[in-house]
Design a protein around this motif. Structure first.
Motif, PDB file in Angstrom:
ATOM      1  N   CYS A   1       0.853  -1.198   0.000  1.00 37.14           N
ATOM      2  CA  CYS A   1       0.000   0.000   0.000  1.00 37.14           C
ATOM      3  C   CYS A   1       0.886   1.245   0.000  1.00 37.14           C
ATOM      4  O   CYS A   1       1.787   1.369   0.835  1.00 37.14           O
ATOM      5  N   PRO A   2       0.649   2.190  -0.916  1.00 39.47           N
ATOM      6  CA  PRO A   2       1.473   3.402  -0.960  1.00 39.47           C
ATOM      7  C   PRO A   2       1.171   4.364   0.191  1.00 39.47           C
ATOM      8  O   PRO A   2       1.937   5.279   0.447  1.00 39.47           O
ATOM      9  N   PHE A   3       0.062   4.132   0.908  1.00 44.21           N
ATOM     10  CA  PHE A   3      -0.337   5.034   1.991  1.00 44.21           C
ATOM     11  C   PHE A   3       0.223   4.602   3.344  1.00 44.21           C
ATOM     12  O   PHE A   3       0.784   5.401   4.071  1.00 44.21           O
ATOM     13  N   CYS A   4       0.071   3.302   3.661  1.00 50.10           N
ATOM     14  CA  CYS A   4       0.496   2.838   4.986  1.00 50.10           C
ATOM     15  C   CYS A   4       1.603   1.787   4.939  1.00 50.10           C
ATOM     16  O   CYS A   4       2.144   1.417   5.982  1.00 50.10           O
ATOM     17  N   GLY A   5       1.935   1.274   3.744  1.00 45.26           N
ATOM     18  CA  GLY A   5       2.999   0.289   3.612  1.00 45.26           C
ATOM     19  C   GLY A   5       2.577  -1.146   3.871  1.00 45.26           C
ATOM     20  O   GLY A   5       3.393  -2.057   3.807  1.00 45.26           O
ATOM     21  N   ASN A   6       1.316  -1.365   4.161  1.00 44.75           N
ATOM     22  CA  ASN A   6       0.806  -2.709   4.425  1.00 44.75           C
ATOM     23  C   ASN A   6       0.949  -3.588   3.183  1.00 44.75           C
ATOM     24  O   ASN A   6       0.735  -3.139   2.060  1.00 44.75           O
ATOM     25  N   LEU A   7       1.328  -4.852   3.389  1.00 39.95           N
ATOM     26  CA  LEU A   7       1.504  -5.774   2.267  1.00 39.95           C
ATOM     27  C   LEU A   7       0.206  -6.461   1.846  1.00 39.95           C
ATOM     28  O   LEU A   7       0.163  -7.128   0.822  1.00 39.95           O
ATOM     29  N   GLU A   8      -0.849  -6.334   2.641  1.00 40.65           N
ATOM     30  CA  GLU A   8      -2.127  -6.989   2.339  1.00 40.65           C
ATOM     31  C   GLU A   8      -3.044  -6.029   1.585  1.00 40.65           C
ATOM     32  O   GLU A   8      -3.775  -5.251   2.189  1.00 40.65           O
ATOM     33  N   THR A   9      -2.994  -6.073   0.256  1.00 43.23           N
ATOM     34  CA  THR A   9      -3.919  -5.282  -0.557  1.00 43.23           C
ATOM     35  C   THR A   9      -4.729  -6.238  -1.406  1.00 43.23           C
ATOM     36  O   THR A   9      -4.284  -7.331  -1.737  1.00 43.23           O
ATOM     37  N   GLN A  10      -5.916  -5.811  -1.764  1.00 42.63           N
ATOM     38  CA  GLN A  10      -6.827  -6.666  -2.510  1.00 42.63           C
ATOM     39  C   GLN A  10      -7.173  -6.017  -3.849  1.00 42.63           C
ATOM     40  O   GLN A  10      -7.435  -4.813  -3.922  1.00 42.63           O
ATOM     41  N   VAL A  11      -7.169  -6.829  -4.913  1.00 39.53           N
ATOM     42  CA  VAL A  11      -7.544  -6.357  -6.241  1.00 39.53           C
ATOM     43  C   VAL A  11      -9.069  -6.268  -6.290  1.00 39.53           C
ATOM     44  O   VAL A  11      -9.763  -7.250  -6.031  1.00 39.53           O
ATOM     45  N   LYS A  12      -9.597  -5.092  -6.612  1.00 37.59           N
ATOM     46  CA  LYS A  12     -11.045  -4.877  -6.707  1.00 37.59           C
ATOM     47  C   LYS A  12     -11.546  -4.972  -8.139  1.00 37.59           C
ATOM     48  O   LYS A  12     -12.673  -5.360  -8.386  1.00 37.59           O
ATOM     49  N   ASP A  13     -10.681  -4.587  -9.108  1.00 36.18           N
ATOM     50  CA  ASP A  13     -11.095  -4.563 -10.505  1.00 36.18           C
ATOM     51  C   ASP A  13      -9.850  -4.654 -11.381  1.00 36.18           C
ATOM     52  O   ASP A  13      -8.842  -4.021 -11.083  1.00 36.18           O
ATOM     53  N   SER A  14      -9.921  -5.436 -12.449  1.00 35.23           N
ATOM     54  CA  SER A  14      -8.833  -5.535 -13.425  1.00 35.23           C
ATOM     55  C   SER A  14      -9.402  -5.354 -14.816  1.00 35.23           C
ATOM     56  O   SER A  14     -10.467  -5.906 -15.125  1.00 35.23           O
ATOM     57  N   ARG A  15      -8.694  -4.605 -15.641  1.00 30.92           N
ATOM     58  CA  ARG A  15      -9.091  -4.443 -17.042  1.00 30.92           C
ATOM     59  C   ARG A  15      -7.900  -3.967 -17.854  1.00 30.92           C
ATOM     60  O   ARG A  15      -6.966  -3.401 -17.302  1.00 30.92           O
ATOM     61  N   PRO A  16      -7.943  -4.196 -19.165  1.00 27.62           N
ATOM     62  CA  PRO A  16      -6.837  -3.720 -20.014  1.00 27.62           C
ATOM     63  C   PRO A  16      -6.802  -2.189 -20.034  1.00 27.62           C
ATOM     64  O   PRO A  16      -7.846  -1.535 -19.924  1.00 27.62           O
ATOM     65  N   SER A  17      -5.621  -1.632 -20.168  1.00 30.28           N
ATOM     66  CA  SER A  17      -5.502  -0.177 -20.312  1.00 30.28           C
ATOM     67  C   SER A  17      -6.035   0.233 -21.671  1.00 30.28           C
ATOM     68  O   SER A  17      -6.321  -0.608 -22.525  1.00 30.28           O
ATOM     69  N   GLU A  18      -6.126   1.541 -21.898  1.00 31.85           N
ATOM     70  CA  GLU A  18      -6.693   2.060 -23.151  1.00 31.85           C
ATOM     71  C   GLU A  18      -5.940   1.565 -24.378  1.00 31.85           C
ATOM     72  O   GLU A  18      -6.533   1.246 -25.393  1.00 31.85           O
ATOM     73  N   ASP A  19      -4.610   1.490 -24.281  1.00 34.72           N
ATOM     74  CA  ASP A  19      -3.819   1.069 -25.440  1.00 34.72           C
ATOM     75  C   ASP A  19      -3.619  -0.444 -25.497  1.00 34.72           C
ATOM     76  O   ASP A  19      -3.013  -0.958 -26.421  1.00 34.72           O
ATOM     77  N   GLY A  20      -4.138  -1.164 -24.504  1.00 35.20           N
ATOM     78  CA  GLY A  20      -4.052  -2.612 -24.498  1.00 35.20           C
ATOM     79  C   GLY A  20      -2.671  -3.155 -24.154  1.00 35.20           C
ATOM     80  O   GLY A  20      -2.448  -4.356 -24.176  1.00 35.20           O
ATOM     81  N   ALA A  21      -1.736  -2.284 -23.794  1.00 34.92           N
ATOM     82  CA  ALA A  21      -0.369  -2.710 -23.516  1.00 34.92           C
ATOM     83  C   ALA A  21      -0.136  -3.019 -22.038  1.00 34.92           C
ATOM     84  O   ALA A  21       0.950  -3.420 -21.658  1.00 34.92           O
ATOM     85  N   ALA A  22      -1.159  -2.826 -21.213  1.00 34.12           N
ATOM     86  CA  ALA A  22      -0.999  -3.052 -19.779  1.00 34.12           C
ATOM     87  C   ALA A  22      -2.330  -3.500 -19.181  1.00 34.12           C
ATOM     88  O   ALA A  22      -3.377  -3.349 -19.796  1.00 34.12           O
ATOM     89  N   ILE A  23      -2.245  -4.033 -17.973  1.00 32.71           N
ATOM     90  CA  ILE A  23      -3.442  -4.368 -17.206  1.00 32.71           C
ATOM     91  C   ILE A  23      -3.555  -3.344 -16.089  1.00 32.71           C
ATOM     92  O   ILE A  23      -2.607  -3.124 -15.330  1.00 32.71           O
TER      93      ILE A  23
END
Length: 155
Positions: free
Chosen positions: A3-25
């Motif tokens: 987590c960039p805010f508190c440094g905790n290692l336990e983060t959860q993915v809420k949503d995944s989708r391709p970027s606009e150019d399709g070169a990244a997730i």
């Protein structure tokens, strides 16, 4: 993912989708500890690229540095972030497809110049002024004349 805010290692993915150019997730994440929400991007890296500077020094290729230099050239120009992202992705793909792990810094500079010229002429000249190390106004005039970017053209 930390987590960039508190440094905790336990983060959860809420949503995944391709970027606009399709070169990244693009992944939306949430921290279990502080409930902070943030976005991460995952990109495919075909090979570890090394940039060979003019001095002969080798440094790892840094996509962020490339993005930053292009952002400086396009600042206050009618170029949106999506265009810059597509341009950077195209340059990186071209570098990776060269089949070499050691890339001369001049090759990267010329690819950026070529891409900027087709995107925005003012950004192209800005980038060229740093890349080609212009020191006087005559350097600009010579470059503009050599490139066919004279005052009487519609650019």
């Amino acid at each position: 993912m930390r987590c960039p805010f508190c440094g905790n290692l336990e983060t959860q993915v809420k949503d995944s989708r391709p970027s606009e150019d399709g070169a990244a997730i693009r992944r939306r994440r949430s921290c279990q500890e502080c409930n902070g929400r943030f976005t991460t991007f995952e990109r495919v890296q075909l090979r570890e690229l090394m940039i060979v500077k003019r001095s002969g020094r080798r440094t790892p290729f840094d996509r962020t540095k490339l993005e930053r230099s292009i952002a400086i050239a396009t600042r206050k120009r009618p170029v949106d972030q999506e265009q810059v992202d597509r341009m950077v992705s195209g340059i990186v793909r071209e570098l990776e497809s060269m089949g070499e792990t050691d890339i001369q810094s001049e090759v990267v500079g010329e690819l950026v110049m070529k891409a900027l010229r087709s995107l925005d002429v003012v950004a192209y000249v800005r980038y060229a002024s740093v890349y080609r190390d212009f020191r006087e106004t005559s350097d600009f005039a010579k470059f503009l004349g050599d490139e066919g970017l004279s005052d009487n053209e519609d650019t």
